[in-house]
Design a protein around this motif. Structure first.
Motif: not given
Length: 543
Positions: A205-218
């Protein structure tokens, strides 16, 4: 227990509020107090504009009948029509260097004096504030960057530049909407499949940034009080903030465990009464440059799940600084620590597997050399995330040039990635050996019989094999800023890292090595660092 590292950020903000004599009556007073507090603690940040250095044309990439220069309009037309190849891209200017920049005189003067700068110092006539540093009319200064996370120099590789330019000219930014509306294209799908292949997972799954990935997944996965999150105390701020969101929105419990302490983690997990447990950790820690004990964590996960007779423990690993840097074909630290690769990176056993990492978080903005974030996982997990991870659902999808750049970088990795990583390891080894030799020369009596690693660590220089991040421990904020300024005078940019990024009184210089660095520059920097830590040792001894 006192929290450190990334999880210390919350405490830092709370400390500022508690330090106020009384709540500020208005925003003007709050802003004044906030700025005063940041400046008094030497924690105020600035924007220092730098100009990438354009390298000369790579003659080896051109034929005899190609001109040394190419008409920009003609080249742009060729790219847009798909006629430009890598050779013409190189001839079209050689591209910017990923490790060299130039800095305007006023910018450098402010930098050395630690004067504030909101990014306008390269335009003296419109400078936002006068500088107390001495002015200079000389030409801009060349700096060698040892601060960029472009660990392979991929961002300026000619194939990546051609792919980026072609996508921009053909598609512009591409559909401007979230992936769930109309922002998801076949190019996004191809990139996701390439990343899943790299990580040996079913989906991505693509996200706008690595920061956004962690703030979305967790928070998407830990969405109720029946879940407890166990997070390493030195995890990145994006993991910390993801944990905060999970606790605030879903009621999940967050427990911070001692850095790399798998034994303490095991005890905490066994004592937890939660139905579901997430263990989340960086694989390669961005400020210390060390690796998580993934083998021990995976063994813990397996043992606990076997004891419970169900999948109670889920493992989430952030590979931001390890993707394309280490592991089989650059697949990351999990591959290096858990996989079955041969050679110097084979340190795993048959009891653990990369498949034990349930969710792998990554970024496109470091060794891949583009921008954005991603999560690799199972097909079932992707179905959950595309419908639950708010930072993906409510963000516009990645622009077409960014997607093209990342896809091209992964293709480059398939062809010459191992060669790039070999050069990177050469830079790591050269830094460690040169720094230790320089320290030994100054402290011969003390260093007799000590290994290079022991010598470096004795003076606070932490070099970890296969890690491009070197941590030089300094101490106070003022001492770290002074050390960074001294390197700046010598033509090197290795930034001072201060709270809230690291705990108070553990300020350091962070050196980021790249495959693009020349070994001469690496050795020169290592000697400069050794001189700095040696001078501090001599001054301390005199006291």
């Amino acid at each position: 227990r006192k929290r450190r590292g990334g999880h210390r950020a919350e405490a830092t903000a709370s400390g500022f509020i508690a330090a106020m004599a009384a709540p500020p009556p208005c925003w003007d007073e709050w802003r004044a107090r906030r700025l005063r507090s940041l400046e008094e603690r030497q924690l105020a940040r600035s924007l220092r504009p730098v100009e990438p250095v354009v390298r000369p044309t790579d003659d080896s990439a051109t034929t005899d009948d190609e001109s040394a220069t190419i008409d920009d309009d003609a080249f742009a037309t060729d790219v847009g029509n798909g006629r430009a190849d890598s050779r013409s891209a190189s001839a079209a200017a050689g591209g910017s260097s990923p490790v060299e920049v130039r800095v305007a005189p006023d910018t450098l003067a402010r930098w050395l004096a630690n004067d504030r700068d909101l990014g306008h110092s390269h335009e003296p006539s419109t400078s936002a504030a006068p500088s107390s540093a001495p002015s200079s009319s000389s030409s801009s200064r060349r700096l060698r960057l040892f601060s960029s996370n472009d660990y392979l120099g991929m961002s300026t590789h000619r194939d990546v530049r051609v792919a980026t330019a072609r996508a921009a000219l053909v598609h512009g930014s591409g559909p401007r909407s979230s992936a769930l509306v109309c922002g998801y294209t076949p190019a996004h799908s191809r990139l996701e499949r390439s990343l899943a292949k790299l990580k040996a997972t079913e989906e991505c799954v693509l996200f706008s940034s690595g920061y956004a990935a962690n703030c979305g997944v967790i928070p998407a996965l830990c969405d109720d009080p029946g879940c407890e999150i166990f997070s390493d105390e030195l995890n990145h701020a994006s993991i910390v903030d993801g944990c905060v969101l999970a606790a605030k929105r879903g009621g999940a419990k967050v427990t911070v465990y001692r850095h790399r302490d798998a034994t303490a983690l095991s005890e905490l997990v066994r004592a937890s009464r939660a139905n579901r447990v997430m263990i989340v950790t960086d694989s390669l820690f961005s400020m210390d440059g060390d690796f998580a004990p993934l083998r021990e964590i995976v063994a813990l996960k397996r043992a606990e799940n076997a004891r419970c007779g169900r999948a109670r423990v889920l493992l989430c690993v952030d590979e931001a600084h390890a993707t394309l840097v280490c592991g089989l074909r650059g697949s990351g630290a999990a591959s290096m620590l858990l996989g079955s690769s041969v050679g110097r990176e084979s340190i795993a056993d048959a009891d653990v597997s990369v498949a034990d990492v349930d969710v792998s978080v990554g970024t496109l903005s470091k060794a891949i050399g583009s921008h954005g974030g991603f999560v690799t996982c199972s097909r079932a997990m992707k179905r959950v995330l595309v419908s639950s991870a708010r930072s993906a659902m409510f963000s516009t999808s990645l622009p077409a040039p960014t997607v093209a750049a990342a896809t091209a970088a992964l293709k480059v990795n398939e062809s010459i990635g191992d060669e790039m990583r070999s050069r990177l390891r050469g830079a790591i080894d050269a830094f460690a050996a040169t720094c230790a030799a320089r320290i030994r020369k100054t402290h011969a009596a003390r260093c007799g019989g000590m290994s290079d690693d022991a010598v470096n660590r004795w003076r606070g220089v932490r070099v970890t094999g296969n890690s491009p991040v070197v941590s030089v421990m300094i101490g106070s904020e003022s001492a770290a800023l002074a050390a960074a300024a001294e390197l700046l005078r010598r033509g090197f940019h290795a930034p001072a890292i201060r709270p809230p990024t690291v705990p108070a009184n553990t300020c350091r210089l962070r050196v980021a090595l790249s495959a693009s660095h020349g070994l001469g520059d690496v050795r020169e920097l290592a000697e400069a660092v050794a001189d700095l830590v040696g001078a501090r040792a001599t001054a301390t001894a005199k006291l």
